[in-house]
Scaffold this active site. Structure first.
Site, PDB file in Angstrom:
ATOM      1  CB  ILE A  15      30.414  11.386  27.355  1.00  0.00           C
ATOM      2  CG1 ILE A  15      31.672  10.954  26.607  1.00  0.00           C
ATOM      3  CG2 ILE A  15      30.780  11.800  28.782  1.00  0.00           C
ATOM      4  CD1 ILE A  15      32.726  12.032  26.476  1.00  0.00           C
ATOM      5  CB  CYS A 130      39.008   9.834  27.616  1.00  0.00           C
ATOM      6  SG  CYS A 130      39.562  10.095  25.902  1.00  0.00           S
ATOM      7  CB  SER A 161      34.621   4.566  21.583  1.00  0.00           C
ATOM      8  OG  SER A 161      35.939   5.083  21.482  1.00  0.00           O
ATOM      9  CB  ALA A 162      35.686   9.132  18.684  1.00  0.00           C
ATOM     10  N   GLY A 163      32.366  10.048  19.557  1.00  0.00           N
ATOM     11  CA  GLY A 163      31.186  10.697  19.027  1.00  0.00           C
ATOM     12  C   GLY A 163      31.499  12.063  18.454  1.00  0.00           C
ATOM     13  CB  ALA A 168      33.577  18.955  17.693  1.00  0.00           C
TER      14      ALA A 168
END
Length: 314
Positions: A15, A130, A161-163, A168
């Site tokens: 992001i 988001c 796409s989810a870091g 967390a």
């Protein structure tokens, strides 16, 4: 030409890096003053350094110690809900305005297509999530035609796409989005669900919005939703309806029971399907969840600068 306002971004993950690139490529009023992380080997920090942005791997303390810090006016926080609480306290003590891209929700919820100007003088504004940025405008669009008793959203994003920060904050995502569906979207009760889709190749961000409202003119609701979609597209071009708005009338003889509300309702069930294609400034186009957050944050910061300039002129 008026000098650009310098900003800093805390968080060198997906992001933060995408937001940095948007500031540098798209903004006419913002300038990167610092990019902050905690891993000197992260792709985001290395990329920022190559692009000539002042960087630190020292986190918030490293940012405060940078000589560039005194000239920074707005700070974006793209880390985690837990870390943001400390960051906010430090930044407020130094008089910096904060735009929070985590689900911490210390400041008021801000969704540009609904309440962009409502909280811009606050020391901290929150960009919800988001899923919230994608779906709350739809709830609000329905609610302005007919009162929404219950709004439920399901946000499905590509797992790739989810870091780490997103993963967390799953619990905070659902809690923050649910509250914002009520506070910003206007629903009496909100519920949010997020799905990390492992499909290969990765799918675009897709969101489903279910609203139960009083009986109303279907064409009026459809027109309101379509107008809201155009508003969001003004800053997120890849945002669009996946298909026509769906309607189902629920009669008094077959009421829908909402466990969260302990009541059964009759009325109009409205279902809206949204797809968000990212601009691919950093990650591929399937990462629409990334794009809608950073686009909303950029729009908010630019509007802050506009209002400051207007106040100074007056």
């Amino acid at each position: 030409m008026t000098a650009k306002i310098k900003v800093a971004i805390i968080g060198s993950g997906n992001i933060g890096t995408d937001l940095m690139i948007k500031v540098m490529r798209l903004s006419k009023v913002l300038e990167m003053g610092a990019f902050v992380g905690i891993d000197s080997e992260s792709d985001g920090l290395r990329r920022a350094e190559r692009m000539g942005v002042p960087v630190t791997a020292g986190g918030i303390d490293g940012l405060v110690a940078m000589p560039e810090f005194k000239d920074i006016s707005i700070v974006f926080d793209a880390t985690s809900a837990g870390a943001h609480k400390h960051h906010d306290a430090v930044l407020r003590a130094h008089g910096k305005q904060v735009i929070d891209l985590t689900p911490a929700a210390i400041g008021p919820y801000t969704v540009p297509s609904i309440n962009l100007d409502a909280h811009l003088s606050e020391p901290n504004v929150n960009m919800v999530t988001c899923g919230g940025q994608a779906t709350i405008p739809i709830v609000a669009a329905i609610n302005r035609v007919s009162p929404v008793h219950y709004g439920e959203i399901v946000a499905s994003i590509a797992s790739k796409s989810a870091g780490p920060g997103t993963r967390a904050n799953i619990d905070e995502f659902t809690e923050t989005t649910s509250k914002a569906i009520e506070i910003v979207g206007g629903a009496k009760r909100g519920k949010a669900i997020i799905v990390l889709n492992p499909a290969e190749p990765p799918l675009m961000m897709r969101d489903t919005v279910y609203c139960l409202c009083d009986d109303a003119d279907e064409s009026a609701i459809e027109a309101s939703v379509e107008a809201m979609v155009r508003d969001v597209q003004s800053y997120v071009p890849g945002y669009h309806l996946k298909q026509k708005v769906q309607f189902e009338r629920v009669g008094h003889n077959s009421r829908l029971y909402i466990p969260e509300m302990g009541q059964a309702y009759a009325g109009l069930k409205v279902t809206v399907f949204i797809e968000v294609e990212g601009a691919a400034h950093y990650l591929p186009a399937y990462a629409g969840n990334l794009d809608i957050m950073t686009s909303a944050a950029l729009k908010t910061a630019e509007r802050m600068v506009e209002l400051r300039a207007r106040s100074a002129a007056e």
